[in-house]
Design an enzyme around this catalytic site. Sequence first.
Site, short mmCIF file in Angstrom:
data_model
loop_
_atom_site.label_atom_id
_atom_site.label_comp_id
_atom_site.label_asym_id
_atom_site.label_seq_id
_atom_site.Cartn_x
_atom_site.Cartn_y
_atom_site.Cartn_z
N ASP A 30 -6.15 12.51 -17.58
CA ASP A 30 -5.04 11.61 -17.27
C ASP A 30 -4.03 11.69 -18.41
OD1 ASP A 30 -5.04 9.10 -15.05
OD2 ASP A 30 -3.49 9.06 -16.60
N LYS A 35 -5.67 4.93 -21.22
CA LYS A 35 -6.67 4.98 -20.16
C LYS A 35 -7.80 5.94 -20.54
CE LYS A 35 -6.14 5.04 -15.14
NZ LYS A 35 -5.30 5.56 -14.07
N GLU A 158 -9.25 13.69 0.89
CA GLU A 158 -10.33 12.75 0.64
C GLU A 158 -10.25 11.60 1.64
OE1 GLU A 158 -13.01 13.02 -1.41
OE2 GLU A 158 -13.43 11.28 -0.16
N ARG A 161 -12.89 5.17 1.18
CA ARG A 161 -12.20 3.88 1.22
C ARG A 161 -12.47 3.12 -0.07
NH1 ARG A 161 -15.55 1.79 6.06
NH2 ARG A 161 -16.94 3.14 4.88
N ALA A 259 -8.42 -7.49 14.28
CA ALA A 259 -7.08 -8.06 14.13
C ALA A 259 -7.06 -8.91 12.86
CB ALA A 259 -6.76 -8.93 15.34
N CYS A 267 -2.68 3.22 0.73
CA CYS A 267 -2.73 4.40 1.60
C CYS A 267 -2.02 4.23 2.94
CB CYS A 267 -4.18 4.79 1.82
SG CYS A 267 -5.06 5.06 0.29
N LYS A 270 1.91 3.63 3.07
CA LYS A 270 2.59 4.80 2.50
C LYS A 270 2.40 6.04 3.39
CE LYS A 270 0.58 6.69 -1.19
NZ LYS A 270 0.25 8.11 -1.07
N ARG A 334 -2.09 -3.37 -4.41
CA ARG A 334 -0.97 -2.57 -3.90
C ARG A 334 -0.76 -2.83 -2.40
NH1 ARG A 334 -2.59 3.19 -6.12
NH2 ARG A 334 -4.65 2.27 -5.82
C1 UGA Z 1 -7.96 4.24 3.81
C2 UGA Z 1 -8.83 5.07 4.75
O1 UGA Z 1 -9.74 4.22 5.47
C3 UGA Z 1 -9.63 6.12 3.98
O2 UGA Z 1 -10.35 6.93 4.89
C4 UGA Z 1 -8.66 6.98 3.17
O3 UGA Z 1 -9.36 7.92 2.36
C5 UGA Z 1 -7.83 6.09 2.25
O4 UGA Z 1 -7.12 5.11 3.05
C6 UGA Z 1 -6.86 6.96 1.50
O5 UGA Z 1 -5.98 7.55 2.14
O6 UGA Z 1 -7.03 7.16 0.29
P1 UGA Z 1 -8.40 2.15 2.15
O7 UGA Z 1 -6.91 2.05 2.06
O8 UGA Z 1 -9.21 2.13 0.91
O9 UGA Z 1 -8.82 3.50 2.94
O10 UGA Z 1 -8.90 0.91 3.00
P2 UGA Z 1 -9.29 0.61 4.53
O11 UGA Z 1 -10.67 0.11 4.57
O12 UGA Z 1 -8.96 1.73 5.42
O13 UGA Z 1 -8.32 -0.63 4.85
C7 UGA Z 1 -6.90 -0.48 4.88
C8 UGA Z 1 -6.24 -1.76 5.34
O14 UGA Z 1 -6.48 -1.99 6.72
C9 UGA Z 1 -6.73 -3.01 4.62
O15 UGA Z 1 -5.63 -3.85 4.33
C10 UGA Z 1 -7.65 -3.67 5.64
O16 UGA Z 1 -7.73 -5.07 5.47
C11 UGA Z 1 -6.95 -3.31 6.93
N1 UGA Z 1 -7.84 -3.31 8.11
C12 UGA Z 1 -8.86 -2.44 8.20
C13 UGA Z 1 -7.59 -4.20 9.14
O17 UGA Z 1 -6.65 -5.02 9.10
N2 UGA Z 1 -8.41 -4.17 10.25
C14 UGA Z 1 -9.43 -3.30 10.36
O18 UGA Z 1 -10.12 -3.31 11.41
C15 UGA Z 1 -9.68 -2.41 9.31
#
Ligand code: UGA
Length: 440
Positions: A30, A35, A158, A161, A259, A267, A270, A334
């Site tokens: 990094d 860090k 990748e 989550r 919901a 992620c 963006k 974020r």
């Molecule tokens: C997401 C993807 O799930 C990963 O597969 C991916 O690798 C990652 O982005 C990335 O691109 O790096 P993440 O952002 O860590 O992962 O979290 P998620 O569990 O996907 O949740 C994203 C958002 O959706 C959260 O705000 C969560 O509360 C919301 N969510 C999720 C809902 O509102 N309803 C759902 O049923 C599921």
Amino acid sequence: MNIGIIGTGYVGLVSGVCLSAIGHTVVCVDNDKEKVKKLRKGIATIYEPGLQELMTKQIKRKKLFFSDSIKEATKRSQVIFIAVGTPSKKNGDADLTYVENVARQIAESMDSYKLIVEKSTVPAETGKRIEHTIKLNLPKQFKARNRSVPFDVASNPEFLREGSAIADFMNPDRVVIGVESKKAEELLKEIYKPLKTKIIVTNITSAEIIKHASNSFLATKISFANALSQICNLVGADVLKVTEGMGYDKRIGASFLNAGIGFGGSCFPKDVDAFIRLSEKSGYDFHLLRAVRQTNEEQKAAFVRLIEDKLWIVKGKTIGVLGLAFKPNTDDMRNAPSVDIINRLQAEGAKIRAHDPQAMEHSKKIFKGVTFCNDAYGVAKGSDCVVVLTEWEEFRQIDFQRLRKAMRQPMIFDGRNLYKNDNLVELGFEYYGIGRGEKS
Ligand code: UGA
């Protein structure tokens, strides 16, 4: 294998720790010297369940190292993963400045064959641009020799989550590798062999699109569930029952059909923006995804409208907030829906009391005028209502009698449908979930 990882954010650090745990020797780089100092002391710089323990173990086994020098990592490694940030520009494009900069520095330090792998989520064709950047910046001895340049570029998106990153990395549904040479394919297959998982081999552009499409599809599923929640309110149906009834259909599946108050994090918002932009630039109007984005924004606004409607007058009222992080088991703020929702309520004149099990430190830098409390009962003290914004397990275990006694008015707005099975009405609460048949 000797592996270098450039960038120690969520993806970089977790990938580095996990790749070392499956047998490789990894150096994580990094450019933030502070860090790196912390990491060298063995301190995990992000909160992620299980990360600290695994990191400590791998450092002790001398399989995991940290550096602030891309040059050092390039010299030590045969395979170098780029896992730096790709933030959104104002127009929605992914900003690839960091990726380009890293590619240039890797090129300048190359002394033998290297495989350079993009792990950051990047628009299609970034692989080709990385290749071009490397060719341009190779040391003179390689440029001079009239033979093919000693490197390959690959894409290895990748899918982990936040909050379950280690488990996701170690037990993936699949590994996707986008390659343009047999050597690159063999090296990446060798790296992931210990995971004993399905490996999808494709060209670089298809791998890049798989990542965009997967995140955008999941975001679409969430927005669909959120749109359903609005219809359920209007016609008097319960979105929990509706999505349960849909989810048993194997073609649909129950996951990512919850919901709530809209998707957030570093992620989905963006990546949806970037995919819309990429499509636009390529000559396709992805109106489906534009609607996904709009539905997500409207969901937060509808939740605030519900609170305003039921509280009648928001100005001067005390609102208790349970959960600030964009999802449970992370301290990541974020694009957390809580930021938008709290800002709107404060703009209406509400006083906010809040608690989050992990994200308080980051939140203190983001919110002004919020009273931060040690637990849910502190939040409830004198509150006119309690609002659930993140579905942390500890909020499931609440002593509701105690909570009710602390509140001025026993009213709960459950933005995550956390309390689906609890009969809060019987306990004396006025309860409003998402899409449970309540008009907003
Ligand atoms: C997401 C993807 O799930 C990963 O597969 C991916 O690798 C990652 O982005 C990335 O691109 O790096 P993440 O952002 O860590 O992962 O979290 P998620 O569990 O996907 O949740 C994203 C958002 O959706 C959260 O705000 C969560 O509360 C919301 N969510 C999720 C809902 O509102 N309803 C759902 O049923 C599921």
